[in-house]
Design a protein around this motif. Sequence first.
Motif, PDB file in Angstrom:
ATOM      1  N   PHE A   1       0.800  -1.243  -0.060  1.00  0.00           N
ATOM      2  CA  PHE A   1       0.075   0.038   0.089  1.00  0.00           C
ATOM      3  C   PHE A   1       0.845   1.306   0.120  1.00  0.00           C
ATOM      4  CE2 PHE A   1      -3.301  -2.801   0.848  1.00  0.00           C
ATOM      5  CZ  PHE A   1      -4.565  -2.188   0.488  1.00  0.00           C
ATOM      6  N   GLY A   2       2.059   1.192   0.732  1.00  0.00           N
ATOM      7  CA  GLY A   2       2.777   2.403   0.664  1.00  0.00           C
ATOM      8  C   GLY A   2       3.500   2.388  -0.758  1.00  0.00           C
ATOM      9  N   ALA A   3       3.815   1.349  -1.534  1.00  0.00           N
ATOM     10  CA  ALA A   3       4.247   1.489  -3.032  1.00  0.00           C
ATOM     11  C   ALA A   3       3.078   2.114  -3.808  1.00  0.00           C
ATOM     12  CB  ALA A   3       4.453   0.238  -3.476  1.00  0.00           C
ATOM     13  N   VAL A   4       2.003   1.716  -3.566  1.00  0.00           N
ATOM     14  CA  VAL A   4       0.768   2.417  -4.572  1.00  0.00           C
ATOM     15  C   VAL A   4       0.756   3.886  -4.002  1.00  0.00           C
ATOM     16  CG1 VAL A   4      -1.726   2.489  -4.562  1.00  0.00           C
ATOM     17  CG2 VAL A   4      -0.591   0.479  -4.370  1.00  0.00           C
ATOM     18  N   GLY A   5       0.773   4.399  -2.671  1.00  0.00           N
ATOM     19  CA  GLY A   5       0.794   5.591  -2.534  1.00  0.00           C
ATOM     20  C   GLY A   5       2.030   6.466  -3.018  1.00  0.00           C
ATOM     21  N   TRP A   6       3.179   5.898  -3.019  1.00  0.00           N
ATOM     22  CA  TRP A   6       4.263   6.405  -3.531  1.00  0.00           C
ATOM     23  C   TRP A   6       4.172   6.612  -4.988  1.00  0.00           C
ATOM     24  CZ3 TRP A   6       8.308   5.677  -7.239  1.00  0.00           C
ATOM     25  CH2 TRP A   6       9.330   6.518  -7.102  1.00  0.00           C
ATOM     26  N   VAL A   7       3.960   5.877  -5.775  1.00  0.00           N
ATOM     27  CA  VAL A   7       3.510   5.961  -7.126  1.00  0.00           C
ATOM     28  C   VAL A   7       2.617   7.275  -7.450  1.00  0.00           C
ATOM     29  CG1 VAL A   7       2.762   5.013  -9.583  1.00  0.00           C
ATOM     30  CG2 VAL A   7       4.180   3.672  -7.975  1.00  0.00           C
ATOM     31  N   ASP A   8       1.416   7.013  -6.730  1.00  0.00           N
ATOM     32  CA  ASP A   8       0.512   8.218  -6.759  1.00  0.00           C
ATOM     33  C   ASP A   8       0.979   9.453  -6.288  1.00  0.00           C
ATOM     34  OD1 ASP A   8      -2.250   8.978  -7.537  1.00  0.00           O
ATOM     35  OD2 ASP A   8      -2.577   9.340  -5.264  1.00  0.00           O
ATOM     36  N   ASP A   9       1.874   9.673  -5.189  1.00  0.00           N
ATOM     37  CA  ASP A   9       2.698  10.935  -4.798  1.00  0.00           C
ATOM     38  C   ASP A   9       3.604  11.343  -5.926  1.00  0.00           C
ATOM     39  OD1 ASP A   9       1.168  11.340  -2.643  1.00  0.00           O
ATOM     40  OD2 ASP A   9       2.770  10.278  -1.386  1.00  0.00           O
ATOM     41  N   TYR A  10       4.433  10.351  -6.631  1.00  0.00           N
ATOM     42  CA  TYR A  10       5.278  10.830  -7.303  1.00  0.00           C
ATOM     43  C   TYR A  10       4.664  11.363  -8.793  1.00  0.00           C
ATOM     44  CZ  TYR A  10       9.343   9.949 -10.244  1.00  0.00           C
ATOM     45  OH  TYR A  10      10.452  10.301 -11.301  1.00  0.00           O
ATOM     46  N   ARG A  11       3.703  10.866  -9.148  1.00  0.00           N
ATOM     47  CA  ARG A  11       2.979  11.288 -10.464  1.00  0.00           C
ATOM     48  C   ARG A  11       2.592  12.470 -10.065  1.00  0.00           C
ATOM     49  NH1 ARG A  11      -0.060   6.897 -14.153  1.00  0.00           N
ATOM     50  NH2 ARG A  11       0.204   8.657 -15.217  1.00  0.00           N
ATOM     51  N   LYS A  12       2.076  12.970  -8.928  1.00  0.00           N
ATOM     52  CA  LYS A  12       1.574  14.241  -8.795  1.00  0.00           C
ATOM     53  C   LYS A  12       2.634  15.368  -8.415  1.00  0.00           C
ATOM     54  CE  LYS A  12      -2.946  12.549  -6.431  1.00  0.00           C
ATOM     55  NZ  LYS A  12      -3.534  12.377  -5.178  1.00  0.00           N
ATOM     56  N   VAL A  13       3.552  15.034  -7.714  1.00  0.00           N
ATOM     57  CA  VAL A  13       4.636  15.781  -7.445  1.00  0.00           C
ATOM     58  C   VAL A  13       5.545  16.160  -8.383  1.00  0.00           C
ATOM     59  CG1 VAL A  13       5.973  16.626  -5.610  1.00  0.00           C
ATOM     60  CG2 VAL A  13       3.544  15.633  -5.014  1.00  0.00           C
ATOM     61  N   ILE A  14       6.008  15.128  -8.700  1.00  0.00           N
ATOM     62  CA  ILE A  14       7.262  14.997  -9.502  1.00  0.00           C
ATOM     63  C   ILE A  14       6.924  14.972 -11.169  1.00  0.00           C
ATOM     64  CG2 ILE A  14       9.512  13.823 -10.274  1.00  0.00           C
ATOM     65  CD1 ILE A  14       9.122  14.555  -7.257  1.00  0.00           C
ATOM     66  N   GLU A  15       5.867  14.473 -11.641  1.00  0.00           N
ATOM     67  CA  GLU A  15       5.642  14.389 -12.953  1.00  0.00           C
ATOM     68  C   GLU A  15       4.550  15.719 -13.231  1.00  0.00           C
ATOM     69  OE1 GLU A  15       4.368  10.410 -14.215  1.00  0.00           O
ATOM     70  OE2 GLU A  15       6.269   9.782 -13.905  1.00  0.00           O
ATOM     71  N   LYS A  16       4.091  16.218 -12.179  1.00  0.00           N
ATOM     72  CA  LYS A  16       3.134  17.118 -12.303  1.00  0.00           C
ATOM     73  C   LYS A  16       1.812  16.948 -12.825  1.00  0.00           C
ATOM     74  CE  LYS A  16       6.341  19.877 -10.358  1.00  0.00           C
ATOM     75  NZ  LYS A  16       5.912  20.416  -9.027  1.00  0.00           N
ATOM     76  N   ASN A  17       1.549  15.520 -12.869  1.00  0.00           N
ATOM     77  CA  ASN A  17       0.324  15.041 -13.126  1.00  0.00           C
ATOM     78  C   ASN A  17      -0.794  14.976 -12.253  1.00  0.00           C
ATOM     79  OD1 ASN A  17      -1.611  13.326 -14.142  1.00  0.00           O
ATOM     80  ND2 ASN A  17      -0.730  11.777 -15.231  1.00  0.00           N
ATOM     81  N   SER A  18      -1.896  15.824 -12.250  1.00  0.00           N
ATOM     82  CA  SER A  18      -2.716  16.018 -11.196  1.00  0.00           C
ATOM     83  C   SER A  18      -3.665  15.184 -11.096  1.00  0.00           C
ATOM     84  CB  SER A  18      -3.687  17.532 -11.645  1.00  0.00           C
ATOM     85  OG  SER A  18      -4.257  17.129 -12.860  1.00  0.00           O
ATOM     86  N   ARG A  19      -3.733  13.983 -11.773  1.00  0.00           N
ATOM     87  CA  ARG A  19      -4.447  12.917 -11.426  1.00  0.00           C
ATOM     88  C   ARG A  19      -3.912  11.944 -10.923  1.00  0.00           C
ATOM     89  NH1 ARG A  19      -6.259  10.123 -16.805  1.00  0.00           N
ATOM     90  NH2 ARG A  19      -7.307   8.798 -15.281  1.00  0.00           N
ATOM     91  N   GLY A  20      -2.555  11.989 -10.896  1.00  0.00           N
ATOM     92  CA  GLY A  20      -1.700  10.937  -9.989  1.00  0.00           C
ATOM     93  C   GLY A  20      -1.836   9.491 -10.528  1.00  0.00           C
ATOM     94  N   LEU A  21      -1.790   8.432  -9.820  1.00  0.00           N
ATOM     95  CA  LEU A  21      -2.212   7.107 -10.240  1.00  0.00           C
ATOM     96  C   LEU A  21      -3.761   7.048 -10.647  1.00  0.00           C
ATOM     97  CD1 LEU A  21      -0.809   4.277 -10.798  1.00  0.00           C
ATOM     98  CD2 LEU A  21      -1.585   3.817  -8.362  1.00  0.00           C
ATOM     99  N   PRO A  22      -4.062   6.735 -11.799  1.00  0.00           N
ATOM    100  CA  PRO A  22      -5.401   6.609 -12.140  1.00  0.00           C
ATOM    101  C   PRO A  22      -6.211   5.812 -10.987  1.00  0.00           C
ATOM    102  CG  PRO A  22      -4.212   6.349 -14.282  1.00  0.00           C
ATOM    103  CD  PRO A  22      -3.013   6.286 -12.955  1.00  0.00           C
ATOM    104  N   ALA A  23      -7.369   6.250 -10.800  1.00  0.00           N
ATOM    105  CA  ALA A  23      -8.230   5.375  -9.683  1.00  0.00           C
ATOM    106  C   ALA A  23      -8.206   3.924  -9.948  1.00  0.00           C
ATOM    107  CB  ALA A  23      -9.575   6.156  -9.410  1.00  0.00           C
ATOM    108  N   ARG A  24      -8.450   3.572 -11.083  1.00  0.00           N
ATOM    109  CA  ARG A  24      -8.731   2.015 -11.424  1.00  0.00           C
ATOM    110  C   ARG A  24      -7.524   1.271 -11.008  1.00  0.00           C
ATOM    111  NH1 ARG A  24      -8.090   4.576 -16.359  1.00  0.00           N
ATOM    112  NH2 ARG A  24      -6.565   3.665 -17.719  1.00  0.00           N
ATOM    113  N   TRP A  25      -6.459   1.760 -11.337  1.00  0.00           N
ATOM    114  CA  TRP A  25      -4.865   0.920 -11.078  1.00  0.00           C
ATOM    115  C   TRP A  25      -4.839   1.215  -9.481  1.00  0.00           C
ATOM    116  CZ3 TRP A  25      -3.517  -2.415 -13.909  1.00  0.00           C
ATOM    117  CH2 TRP A  25      -3.723  -2.239 -15.424  1.00  0.00           C
ATOM    118  N   LYS A  26      -5.085   2.309  -9.111  1.00  0.00           N
ATOM    119  CA  LYS A  26      -4.868   2.297  -7.639  1.00  0.00           C
ATOM    120  C   LYS A  26      -5.661   1.469  -6.589  1.00  0.00           C
ATOM    121  CE  LYS A  26      -4.785   6.520  -5.800  1.00  0.00           C
ATOM    122  NZ  LYS A  26      -5.077   7.777  -5.187  1.00  0.00           N
TER     123      LYS A  26
END
Length: 360
Positions: free
Chosen positions: A108-133
């Motif tokens: 679950f931490g890894a899932v959250g890390w990918v979500d944060d990474y996409r939002k903060v580092i890649e500047k993707n406001s969606r983060g990890l798509p909900a279906r994949w999360k």
Amino acid sequence: MLLWLSDYLSQYISGFQVFSYLTLRGILGILTALLISLLFGPYMIQKLNYHQIGQSIRDDGPETHLSKSGTPTMGGALILVAIILSTLLWSDLTNKYVWVVLFVTTVFGAVGWVDDYRKVIEKNSRGLPARWKYFWQSVAGLGAAIFLYTQASTPIETQLFFPFFKDIAIDLGWFFVVLTYFVIVGSSNAVNLTDGLDGLAIMPTVMVGSALGIIAYIVGNTEFSSYLFVPYIAGTGELVIFCGALGGAGLGFLWFNTYPAQIFMGDVGALALGAALGAMAVIIRHEIVFFIMGGIFVLETVSVILQVASFKLTGRRIFRMAPIHHHFELKGWPEPRVIVRFWIITVMLVLFGLATLKLR
């Protein structure tokens, strides 16, 4: 890990036998995780600031939050490192329950890390798509549920128990897997929803986790469980180490996360800690008591569900903003007041949950 070493050394120096005591290892787990958080917290904040890994703030939220834009986030990684290292150092690594909670926490931490990474580092406001999360959350939740069900050695391990009643237990059968899935995944997302103010989520997590550690010690002790009429499940006492590490790491993080926060937890911390609480509640067979003690998490989740349902059905909002902590902010409560009052409520709920152990 150190338990193995102390067992070996106790053949030559009897004083090392003291490390076989669960209570001592629990205390050492707390202190180890606390020190890791306190020592490495400033370094992590410095590095996150240097790399400009900061939180984005919603424009439609309370105006007081706009000043928090750019505050370092993904600090939950520090909590997880402290918990995992402390647990590996002081717990019995042959215990299956220790590995279940470590597995759930890590995935679950890894899932959250990918979500944060996409939002903060890649500047993707969606983060990890909900279906994949939810897919990866479901994989981890179902994996843990199926493992616990297939590895259960007594009927007690898959029964549902009710607080206040010592003789009522429901055999769940395969429904145990369904219940476990919803407890783990639901708890994970509930803590994530609560993580919206400085220190709001981490302190209730510490309090509830510590209370679950007390219950785990009782459930894993034949004398205490018999005296209090709670189910005895061999090996659950070892979760005291994990719960202690969670408490220590959480308090160390709170040192930097308290208002005004120097660092935010991010999804990497909130999703993992919530899932860990849910997994522990299932293992010690106290899901209902967990829901009572985690009432703030339940309230936050229900407020979001009601808000979305009301707006879709009637076009009207029940709260000024959801989750409900934002509603109180928009009503004029200062942020520290909301935080401390939610903490006080959690203290009362945790004490009530622990009281159910005797009131049977």
